[in-house]
Structure formats: structure tokens, C-alpha cells
Design a protein around this motif. Structure first.
Motif, PDB file in Angstrom:
ATOM      1  N   ILE A 114       0.864  -1.181   0.000  1.00 32.85           N
ATOM      2  CA  ILE A 114       0.000   0.000   0.000  1.00 32.85           C
ATOM      3  C   ILE A 114       0.900   1.230   0.000  1.00 32.85           C
ATOM      4  O   ILE A 114       1.797   1.347   0.831  1.00 32.85           O
ATOM      5  CB  ILE A 114      -0.918   0.035   1.241  1.00 32.85           C
ATOM      6  N   MET A 115       0.647   2.109  -0.960  1.00 33.83           N
ATOM      7  CA  MET A 115       1.379   3.374  -1.019  1.00 33.83           C
ATOM      8  C   MET A 115       0.381   4.520  -0.960  1.00 33.83           C
ATOM      9  O   MET A 115      -0.675   4.454  -1.591  1.00 33.83           O
ATOM     10  CB  MET A 115       2.183   3.483  -2.315  1.00 33.83           C
ATOM     11  N   ILE A 116       0.727   5.514  -0.194  1.00 35.12           N
ATOM     12  CA  ILE A 116      -0.040   6.756  -0.181  1.00 35.12           C
ATOM     13  C   ILE A 116       0.903   7.807  -0.736  1.00 35.12           C
ATOM     14  O   ILE A 116       1.982   8.045  -0.177  1.00 35.12           O
ATOM     15  CB  ILE A 116      -0.536   7.098   1.229  1.00 35.12           C
ATOM     16  N   LYS A 117       0.504   8.358  -1.868  1.00 37.98           N
ATOM     17  CA  LYS A 117       1.363   9.310  -2.560  1.00 37.98           C
ATOM     18  C   LYS A 117       0.498  10.425  -3.114  1.00 37.98           C
ATOM     19  O   LYS A 117      -0.513  10.151  -3.784  1.00 37.98           O
ATOM     20  CB  LYS A 117       2.113   8.611  -3.697  1.00 37.98           C
ATOM     21  N   SER A 118       0.848  11.651  -2.792  1.00 36.64           N
ATOM     22  CA  SER A 118       0.097  12.828  -3.254  1.00 36.64           C
ATOM     23  C   SER A 118      -1.389  12.694  -2.908  1.00 36.64           C
ATOM     24  O   SER A 118      -2.258  12.935  -3.748  1.00 36.64           O
ATOM     25  CB  SER A 118       0.281  13.033  -4.753  1.00 36.64           C
TER      26      SER A 118
END
Length: 182
Positions: A114-118
Motif C-alpha cells: 500500500i502506497m499513499i502518494k500525493s
């Protein structure tokens, strides 16, 4: 003598009723009250939902999008005492509601990244299409999570007002207390 037999019969019936209610709420299903606004717009504060405990009783295989209730105390193991004290029968005698039980949506499964980006959420490199969230995330720091075996990643639908896996990390499967059925 007759009165004693009648009292014994009544006492046995009451005991059986309480034992049956405990069995149902620990192993089959349980009503849960939504506290807070972290799942808006899907679930409103003070809504009552019913969760199936059968997946927990047997082997829970989470699915993306499941709405689950979890024990947020991920830094300790759950015990049978926790299961008993979390039942509605016992919780009605507590002075206040526990803030350890959260209602959240499953976003990631074991092995997922899981990535949270921008202010966007990505699972395994794919941006999630989340038509259920209240509003776009704002001021969320970029983050990267790899979900370990036998754990899941959960988030609230009201991302700007939700305590979830972004804060406490992934959730052990045995901390999933039930899956929303209606």
C-alpha cells in the motif's frame, strides 16, 4: 419443595438463556454501534450494524472492500476474555463505550503493498478507485506499507477524520472481530 423446584426451573431457564445469548454474540453475530464519523458517508455515527462472527470463529479470509470491526490494540494478543467482554451483554454494563473497537474497510491483504502518494492510495502500484470515500484526502503524508502474512490494512471512508492502519499499522487477522452483513 414445590417452590424450590419451580425456582430451580426458572434459574435453569435464565442461565440457559444467558449462555445461549453469549454463545450467539461471541461466535455467530453481534450488533455494533458506529461511534464517530470515520466511516462516513457509508456509515453514519450512531448507526447500528450487524456483523457476522462466523468468519472469525472459523478461518477469516478477508476480501478487499469488506467492512470489518477490529480491535485496534494491535500491540497485544487478543484473549478469550476480550471476546467475552466485547459482547453486547457485557458491554451494556460498562460505563462508557470502548474506543478500542473500530469499524473500517479492508484496503490491503497479506502480501500487498500500500502506497499513499500525493493524497492518493495505491495497492500494488494501482491507484484505487474509491467511490465510497467522503472526500479526497488532504495533507496526508506519503507512506509505504507492506502487509505481512496474516494481517490486513484498513482505512476509514472519511479519510480526513479516521484513525486506521495509517496510524497503527496493519491489523492481525485475529484482531478482526467480525464482518459487516447488514
Amino acid at each position: 419443595m414445590r417452590i424450590a423446584k419451580e425456582l430451580l426451573a426458572w434459574g435453569g431457564s435464565i442461565f440457559f438463556g444467558i449462555a445461549f445469548a453469549l454463545f450467539i454474540s461471541i461466535f455467530v453475530f453481534q450488533p455494533t454501534k458506529v461511534l464517530g464519523s470515520s466511516m462516513e458517508p457509508t456509515l453514519k455515527p450512531n448507526h447500528h450494524i450487524y456483523v457476522s462472527k462466523l468468519p472469525r470463529t472459523f478461518t477469516y479470509k478477508p476480501r478487499i472492500g469488506d467492512i470489518v470491526i477490529i480491535d485496534s490494540r494491535v500491540n497485544r494478543a487478543r484473549t478469550w476474555k476480550d471476546d467475552l467482554l466485547d459482547t453486547p451483554l457485557f458491554s451494556m454494563f460498562k460505563e462508557r463505550h470502548s474506543h478500542d473497537v473500530w469499524v473500517k474497510r479492508v484496503i490491503g491483504l497479506p502480501g500487498d503493498t500500500i502506497m499513499i502518494k500525493s493524497n492518493q492510495v495505491y495497492r500494488n502500484g494501482q491507484r484505487l478507485k474509491e467511490d465510497y470515500i467522503k472526500e479526497a484526502m488532504i495533507d496526508t503524508p506519503d507512506a509505504h506499507f507492506v502487509i505481512p502474512e496474516n494481517q490486513i490494512f484498513v482505512m476509514g471512508d472519511n479519510r480526513n477524520n479516521s484513525r486506521d492502519s495509517r496510524e497503527i499499522g496493519s491489523i492481525p487477522i485475529d484482531h478482526v472481530l467480525g464482518v459487516k452483513i447488514f
